[in-house]
Design an enzyme around this catalytic site. Structure first.
Site, PDB file in Angstrom:
ATOM      1  N   GLU A 442       2.915  55.793 -69.690  1.00  0.00           N
ATOM      2  CA  GLU A 442       2.074  55.962 -68.581  1.00  0.00           C
ATOM      3  C   GLU A 442       1.486  54.890 -67.920  1.00  0.00           C
ATOM      4  O   GLU A 442       0.257  55.243 -67.083  1.00  0.00           O
ATOM      5  CB  GLU A 442       1.327  57.169 -68.828  1.00  0.00           C
ATOM      6  CG  GLU A 442       1.876  58.598 -69.278  1.00  0.00           C
ATOM      7  CD  GLU A 442       2.948  58.914 -68.148  1.00  0.00           C
ATOM      8  OE1 GLU A 442       2.586  58.564 -66.924  1.00  0.00           O
ATOM      9  OE2 GLU A 442       3.664  59.267 -68.478  1.00  0.00           O
TER      10      GLU A 442
HETATM   11  C1  LIG Z   1       7.963  55.714 -76.231  1.00  0.00           C
HETATM   12  C2  LIG Z   1       7.936  55.531 -74.621  1.00  0.00           C
HETATM   13  C3  LIG Z   1       8.271  56.729 -73.932  1.00  0.00           C
HETATM   14  C4  LIG Z   1       8.141  56.474 -72.520  1.00  0.00           C
HETATM   15  N1  LIG Z   1       8.300  57.469 -71.642  1.00  0.00           N
HETATM   16  C5  LIG Z   1       8.734  57.180 -70.330  1.00  0.00           C
HETATM   17  C6  LIG Z   1       9.422  58.025 -69.243  1.00  0.00           C
HETATM   18  O1  LIG Z   1       9.374  59.322 -69.613  1.00  0.00           O
HETATM   19  N2  LIG Z   1       9.649  57.862 -68.368  1.00  0.00           N
HETATM   20  C7  LIG Z   1       9.343  56.741 -67.532  1.00  0.00           C
HETATM   21  O2  LIG Z   1       9.581  56.548 -66.533  1.00  0.00           O
HETATM   22  N3  LIG Z   1       8.843  55.504 -68.526  1.00  0.00           N
HETATM   23  C8  LIG Z   1       8.572  55.914 -69.710  1.00  0.00           C
HETATM   24  N4  LIG Z   1       7.977  55.048 -70.527  1.00  0.00           N
HETATM   25  C9  LIG Z   1       8.010  53.336 -70.153  1.00  0.00           C
HETATM   26  C10 LIG Z   1       6.530  53.074 -69.756  1.00  0.00           C
HETATM   27  O3  LIG Z   1       5.807  53.815 -69.103  1.00  0.00           O
HETATM   28  C11 LIG Z   1       6.386  51.502 -69.712  1.00  0.00           C
HETATM   29  O4  LIG Z   1       6.947  50.812 -70.951  1.00  0.00           O
HETATM   30  C12 LIG Z   1       5.001  51.065 -69.523  1.00  0.00           C
HETATM   31  O5  LIG Z   1       4.650  51.585 -68.178  1.00  0.00           O
HETATM   32  C13 LIG Z   1       5.134  49.539 -69.391  1.00  0.00           C
HETATM   33  O6  LIG Z   1       6.226  48.891 -68.522  1.00  0.00           O
HETATM   34  P1  LIG Z   1       6.875  48.016 -69.261  1.00  0.00           P
HETATM   35  O7  LIG Z   1       7.419  48.135 -70.548  1.00  0.00           O
HETATM   36  O8  LIG Z   1       8.169  47.573 -68.429  1.00  0.00           O
HETATM   37  O9  LIG Z   1       5.995  46.532 -69.358  1.00  0.00           O
HETATM   38  P2  LIG Z   1       5.837  45.343 -68.167  1.00  0.00           P
HETATM   39  O10 LIG Z   1       5.546  45.973 -66.958  1.00  0.00           O
HETATM   40  O11 LIG Z   1       6.882  44.320 -68.347  1.00  0.00           O
HETATM   41  O12 LIG Z   1       4.390  45.069 -68.795  1.00  0.00           O
HETATM   42  C14 LIG Z   1       4.313  43.768 -69.749  1.00  0.00           C
HETATM   43  C15 LIG Z   1       2.815  43.529 -70.101  1.00  0.00           C
HETATM   44  O13 LIG Z   1       2.260  42.893 -68.838  1.00  0.00           O
HETATM   45  C16 LIG Z   1       1.273  43.442 -68.161  1.00  0.00           C
HETATM   46  N5  LIG Z   1       1.194  43.496 -66.480  1.00  0.00           N
HETATM   47  C17 LIG Z   1       2.421  43.953 -66.189  1.00  0.00           C
HETATM   48  N6  LIG Z   1       1.931  43.953 -64.758  1.00  0.00           N
HETATM   49  C18 LIG Z   1       0.555  43.367 -64.582  1.00  0.00           C
HETATM   50  C19 LIG Z   1      -0.401  43.386 -63.608  1.00  0.00           C
HETATM   51  N7  LIG Z   1       0.036  43.466 -62.413  1.00  0.00           N
HETATM   52  N8  LIG Z   1      -1.469  42.933 -64.081  1.00  0.00           N
HETATM   53  C20 LIG Z   1      -2.011  42.671 -65.321  1.00  0.00           C
HETATM   54  N9  LIG Z   1      -1.023  42.861 -66.452  1.00  0.00           N
HETATM   55  C21 LIG Z   1       0.273  43.480 -66.161  1.00  0.00           C
HETATM   56  C22 LIG Z   1       1.179  45.019 -68.741  1.00  0.00           C
HETATM   57  O14 LIG Z   1      -0.065  45.552 -69.162  1.00  0.00           O
HETATM   58  C23 LIG Z   1       1.894  44.422 -70.372  1.00  0.00           C
HETATM   59  O15 LIG Z   1       0.808  44.067 -71.190  1.00  0.00           O
HETATM   60  C24 LIG Z   1       7.856  54.978 -71.980  1.00  0.00           C
HETATM   61  C25 LIG Z   1       8.019  54.008 -72.821  1.00  0.00           C
HETATM   62  C26 LIG Z   1       8.029  54.082 -74.328  1.00  0.00           C
HETATM   63  C27 LIG Z   1       7.946  52.862 -75.224  1.00  0.00           C
END
Ligand SMILES: Cc1cc2nc3c(=O)[nH]c(=O)nc-3n(C[C@H](O)[C@H](O)[C@H](O)COP(=O)(O)OP(=O)(O)OC[C@H]3O[C@@H](n4cnc5c(N)ncnc54)[C@H](O)[C@@H]3O)c2cc1C
Length: 593
Positions: A442
């Site tokens: 989220e």
């Molecule tokens: C078990 C699980 C269930 C999930 N369920 C859902 C679901 O039902 N539907 C759905 O759509 N998604 C879902 N997700 C996805 C989840 O919401 C994302 O994994 C999460 O929002 C982070 O995105 P990412 O993994 O691409 O990380 P990234 O966006 O690649 O981020 C990597 C790191 O960089 C940091 N970062 C990125 N951008 C910035 C910025 N602008 N400023 C500072 N820091 C930044 C982040 O905080 C993080 O530490 C789920 C994930 C998991 C693991």
């Protein structure tokens, strides 16, 4: 086996005494049908369901490896199907949903407490109805009347479930770069093509249909987040008479093998020209999805409270039973080989830290729930405006601060077990594995903090927090001087005002500032909020003589003396600014040492 007993007495106290729920409901014609007796009856039923039906399944599901995937189908862990049927038949999926669509119309300040119990007992189970309720909220807010009639009653009855399909392999935090396409068809529907990952409950065997809410881009959509639209994509198409039709071209490609919440199916979803129907206006999909995400974000905070409460109960019981060493002031139980570890200041410190955070967290969730209820049910435009601003400000706190404190709490609870916390038997290692995700999904907690410091603070020149502090100060001024927490609340109000002014000025002066200090600022606002909650708890507890209530006054003092000093460190880090964070070149981080 781990234990869990819903904290019903505390829940009743918070609703009834701290937030005067009865008066609030009676004063609002849309909620006047509800009273504390009904609310407590609902909570008691949920307490039984949590303890008797889903608690043991939490452990067995984890040990069996969680949800299983085979040939595009997902099988939920043993017992989940029967438990979900019981949950749905009991009307729990639609507890907070509008009665117009088959829900029970219960206010959020009540449903947050019911939700906490499910999160405590079985977080994987909770995720199945959670996404359905969130999807229902987005549809209720943005869908056409015909779409609502088709989908909402079946979702709130638990016959169908919902998902939230945002994330793609290359696009998580930055949804502006999603690639999923929506091509218009002659009949007004769209063909959806793309891959979504990490989709909670994307495929499972609990319901007869799954309603995916999917973000996608129409041809010629503007670049970035302004070009995103929202679509309903059902697993099975729905005939005009509401019966299920052909299988749609959407399927799970696999499920993730995760650190925790193994009973929850986290799916890769492939959309191969699947039939979809636009919800709301073209290119306004992200705003529509935020209705769902804001709900889910508060829910993640409640996931934190649930886990921290479960961790506390188990750690406190273990500490009472575990005999090691003697009290510093002399043996407390000379007939036994050693005293309970509850005699040791360090063990007490850990348990009190957890409890001080848990009780404030629970009150805070009810407070935010009440603000959401005002936005939904009040007819007073100014009250609704204020509550909307308050919810906007506090949603990142609810999501990120509560889950950060919850993980701290779960780790301290684990420490109370010594080595026994690290092994499976006592349930602590699973609790931590299951809870960790709440800080990540989220929108990561870091990103929540950036939302707080940016859109919710700097963008409005601190107006949202100024109004919040004014409310807190007015409350504190009215407290009796004898209440020890009074001075702490007034001091924190002044400190947060000065800090916010500094943050707004620096954010405008230095583009790197806000991102570099956001988490510290979020924790500062979290500490302000928890001080406020302890003050509200203290005021309500003061006139009650029973030890249960008087002890809350001591806990509030503990919070002010032992937890709140963290604010000074947070402030100092914020004052140190961004320069040292940004000084080193990117190559520094990956260069061979
Ligand atoms: C078990 C699980 C269930 C999930 N369920 C859902 C679901 O039902 N539907 C759905 O759509 N998604 C879902 N997700 C996805 C989840 O919401 C994302 O994994 C999460 O929002 C982070 O995105 P990412 O993994 O691409 O990380 P990234 O966006 O690649 O981020 C990597 C790191 O960089 C940091 N970062 C990125 N951008 C910035 C910025 N602008 N400023 C500072 N820091 C930044 C982040 O905080 C993080 O530490 C789920 C994930 C998991 C693991």
């Amino acid at each position: 086996m781990p234990i869990y007993n819903a904290p019903l007495k505390d829940m009743d106290f918070i609703l009834n005494d701290v937030f005067k729920a009865d008066e609030f409901w009676q004063a609002n014609e849309n909620l006047a049908h509800l009273d504390m007796a009904t609310a407590n009856a609902i909570l008691e039923e949920m307490a039984k369901f949590s303890k008797n039906v889903i608690l043991d399944l939490n452990r067995t599901a984890d040990e069996a490896g969680g949800a299983q995937f085979s040939n595009g189908a997902v099988t939920t862990p043993a017992g989940f199907k029967e438990a979900f049927k019981q949950f749905a038949d009991g009307g729990w999926v639609g507890l907070g949903a509008s009665e117009e669509w088959g829900g029970q119309g219960m206010p959020k300040m009540l449903t947050v407490l019911a939700d906490e119990m499910i999160w405590s007992a079985n977080p994987s189970f909770m995720l199945y109805p959670l996404l359905t309720v969130g999807a229902g909220m987005a549809l209720n807010d943005r869908a056409s009347q015909a779409q609502k009639e088709t989908y909402l009653p079946k979702m709130y009855s638990g016959e169908w479930s919902g998902t939230m399909c945002l994330t793609e392999p290359h696009s998580g935090t930055d949804l502006g770069i999603i690639k999923t396409k929506a091509e218009p068809n002659a009949d007004g529907s769209f063909s959806i093509t793309g891959t979504k990952i990490f989709i909670t409950s994307g495929e499972h065997d609990l319901c007869e249909n799954i309603i995916h809410l999917v973000l996608a881009k129409t041809p010629n959509a503007p670049a970035g987040s302004r070009g995103i639209s929202l679509f309903i994509v059902p697993k099975f198409l729905v005939n005009a008479d509401g019966s299920l039709g052909a299988r749609n071209a959407v399927a799970a490609g696999s499920i993730e093998h995760k650190m925790g919440i193994k009973g929850s199916a986290t799916c890769v979803m492939n959309f191969d020209g699947a039939q979809g129907y636009m919800v709301g206006n073209e290119n306004e999909g992200l705003a529509a999805m935020f209705v769902m995400m804001n709900y889910e974000r508060l829910s993640m905070g409640i996931q934190g409270i649930g886990a921290a409460e479960y961790a506390y109960q188990n750690a406190a019981q273990y500490a009472a039973d575990r005999l090691q060493g003697r009290a510093a002031t002399g043996a407390k139980t000379p007939a036994k080989p050693a005293d309970s570890i509850l005699v040791h200041g360090d063990v007490r410190r850990m348990l009190l830290n957890i409890r001080a955070n848990n009780e404030a967290s629970r009150a805070f969730a009810v407070y935010v729930g009440q603000q959401l209820d005002i936005t939904k049910f009040s007819t007073d435009a100014e009250a609704v405006r204020k509550a909307n601003d308050r919810v906007a400000l506090l949603t990142p706190i609810a999501k990120a601060y509560l889950t950060d404190k919850a993980l701290d709490s779960a780790l301290e609870a684990q420490m109370c077990f010594g080595g026994h916390g690290y092994i499976r038997e006592w349930g602590m290692e699973q609790c931590i594995r299951d809870l960790r995700i709440a800080q990540i999904y989220e929108g990561t907690n870091g990103v929540q903090a950036i939302d707080l410091i940016g859109r919710k603070t700097t963008k409005c020149n601190g107006a949202f927090i100024a109004e919040y502090i004014a409310e807190i100060r007015e409350f504190a001024v009215g407290l009796e001087d004898a209440l020890a927490i009074k001075a702490a609340v007034l001091t924190v109000c002044g400190e947060l005002e000065a800090l916010t002014q500094f943050v707004v000025e620096q954010s405008k002066a230095d583009p790197d500032f806000s991102n570099s200090v956001a988490v510290d600022y979020l924790h500062a606002v979290g500490l302000l909020s928890f001080t406020y909650m302890h003050a509200r708890i203290s005021k309500a507890a003061q006139p009650k003589q029973e030890a249960f209530f008087q002890n809350k006054l001591v806990l509030a003092q503990y919070f002010a003396a032992k937890v709140l000093p963290d604010l000074a460190a947070r402030t100092q880090r914020i004052k140190a600014g961004a320069a040292l964070v940004m000084q080193l070149p990117e190559e520094y981080f990956t260069a061979q040492a």
